[in-house]
Write a protein that holds these residues in place. Structure first.
Motif, PDB file in Angstrom:
ATOM      1  N   LEU A   1       0.828  -1.208   0.000  1.00 55.81           N
ATOM      2  CA  LEU A   1       0.000   0.000   0.000  1.00 55.81           C
ATOM      3  C   LEU A   1       0.859   1.253   0.000  1.00 55.81           C
ATOM      4  N   GLY A   2       1.940   1.210  -0.780  1.00 62.44           N
ATOM      5  CA  GLY A   2       2.737   2.410  -0.982  1.00 62.44           C
ATOM      6  C   GLY A   2       2.018   3.366  -1.920  1.00 62.44           C
ATOM      7  N   GLU A   3       2.760   4.251  -2.529  1.00 64.39           N
ATOM      8  CA  GLU A   3       2.161   5.260  -3.399  1.00 64.39           C
ATOM      9  C   GLU A   3       1.342   4.621  -4.525  1.00 64.39           C
ATOM     10  N   LEU A   4       1.914   3.618  -5.195  1.00 61.70           N
ATOM     11  CA  LEU A   4       1.217   2.986  -6.315  1.00 61.70           C
ATOM     12  C   LEU A   4       0.093   2.082  -5.819  1.00 61.70           C
ATOM     13  N   GLY A   5       0.363   1.288  -4.790  1.00 63.67           N
ATOM     14  CA  GLY A   5      -0.642   0.368  -4.282  1.00 63.67           C
ATOM     15  C   GLY A   5      -1.849   1.077  -3.703  1.00 63.67           C
ATOM     16  N   LEU A  15       3.979  -5.326  -3.928  1.00 61.95           N
ATOM     17  CA  LEU A  15       5.016  -5.135  -2.910  1.00 61.95           C
ATOM     18  C   LEU A  15       6.364  -4.820  -3.537  1.00 61.95           C
ATOM     19  N   PRO A  16       7.168  -3.985  -2.892  1.00 60.61           N
ATOM     20  CA  PRO A  16       8.551  -3.824  -3.348  1.00 60.61           C
ATOM     21  C   PRO A  16       9.339  -5.096  -3.062  1.00 60.61           C
ATOM     22  N   ALA A  45       4.425  -6.417  -9.355  1.00 58.91           N
ATOM     23  CA  ALA A  45       5.480  -5.981  -8.431  1.00 58.91           C
ATOM     24  C   ALA A  45       6.840  -6.414  -8.947  1.00 58.91           C
ATOM     25  N   ARG A  46       7.316  -7.535  -8.458  1.00 61.07           N
ATOM     26  CA  ARG A  46       8.550  -8.152  -8.911  1.00 61.07           C
ATOM     27  C   ARG A  46       8.326  -9.659  -8.920  1.00 61.07           C
TER      28      ARG A  46
END
Length: 319
Positions: free
Chosen positions: A151-155, A205-206, A233-234
């Motif tokens: 839930l960072g900037e993009l999430g 997620l990062p 994500a990755r």
């Protein structure tokens, strides 16, 4: 803040990316900072004359000879490719691109992919290939539970867009977050419960030491039978072999995958030929030079004036 155009001599920026157009980035940066010298890595000459680096996955030892380096800008939101390097000067700040257009692009991709699964479009695509008129009644959006991990900037923007569609959205992150209309959960102890409720799982997620392999076979098996997985994500966050086998068995019903453990995805990988999988080549969100150049220019001016840049990365945390 001082107008960037008023700065007469900012120095030289080196650009390195095998995936991005140097000419477009150079024009975008110099439209903001006409006095900035922008060169490609093979045009550097004396690396001691380099003051800034705008890079995506540069080769080993790239930064070692740049003794006058003041700032490293990562060409994207994820900085995992820089985290394990041994040539990063300890005193040089690293920033990531934090561009609203990147967040909107990502939210648009996630919205498309989620609605595709929510409206059972893969089912109708399969029916079309069979030449079959196969009606399936649409589900009530509120009955579809979408779990967004990260839930960072993009999430956060993606989760907000999803809940606006009337979907039931659960969010999960390492530390507590509050997002209007989203049921937010935090901490590793809460992850299994979130997974067990997810009709559609969105991985945002990062990639860090904590998230590498986080979604292993055991956690993927906690998803309800027939759930859909979307990974933007990755690739290394998800056990790709386990995901493939669970897709083959039907425990996971379908997937939209933009990232993989190995990129490009090898031509012989079974994911390519699976009718319940949509593959895109790591393009869910990319930096747009015209909009990102303003942020980069502002940071270059901040640093040249002795200040701290915005959107600075803590490599110990991985973001």
């Amino acid at each position: 803040m001082t107008n960037p155009h008023a700065s007469p001599s900012l120095g030289t920026l080196v650009f390195y990316s095998k995936f991005d157009d140097f000419g477009i980035w150079k024009r975008a940066l110099q439209s903001q900072l006409p006095a900035l010298r922008v060169v490609q890595a093979d045009e550097v000459g004396n690396p001691e004359h380099i003051h800034y680096a705008l890079v995506w996955k540069p080769p080993a030892g790239f930064f070692q000879p740049m003794t006058q380096l003041k700032l490293i800008v990562n060409l994207g939101a994820g900085v995992d490719s820089l985290a394990s390097r041994d040539d990063l000067p300890a005193h040089v700040p690293i920033t990531r691109i934090s561009d609203p257009n990147m967040a909107r692009m990502m939210a648009g991709y996630v919205l498309f992919a989620t609605l595709r699964h929510a409206r059972d479009i893969p089912y109708f695509e399969a029916a079309q290939r069979r030449g079959e008129w196969a009606y399936r009644h649409p589900r009530n959006p509120g009955d579809i539970r979408v779990a967004v991990l990260g839930l960072g900037e993009l999430g956060a923007m993606a989760a907000s867009e999803l809940q606006r569609q009337g979907l039931t959205v659960l969010g999960w992150s390492r530390s507590p977050r509050r997002i209007e209309g989203v049921q937010c959960h935090a901490g590793l102890d809460a992850l299994n419960a979130v997974l067990s409720q997810a009709d559609i799982l969105v991985v945002m997620l990062p990639l860090t030491a904590d998230t590498n392999g986080l979604l292993d076979r055991a956690r993927l098996q906690r998803l309800p039978h027939g759930a859909a997985v979307i990974n933007v994500a990755r690739g290394a966050v998800v056990d790709q072999l386990a995901l493939t086998e669970l897709l083959q068995s039907g425990h996971i019903g379908s997937a939209t995958l933009d990232v993989f453990e190995r990129e490009p995805l090898p031509s012989g990988d079974p994911l390519w030929s699976m009718p319940n999988v949509l593959i895109t080549p790591h393009l869910a969100s990319v930096a747009i030079p015209a909009s990102a150049a303003k942020q980069i220019a502002d940071n270059l001016v901040r640093v040249s004036n002795g200040g701290a840049p915005a959107s600075q990365v803590d490599l110990r945390r991985g973001y």
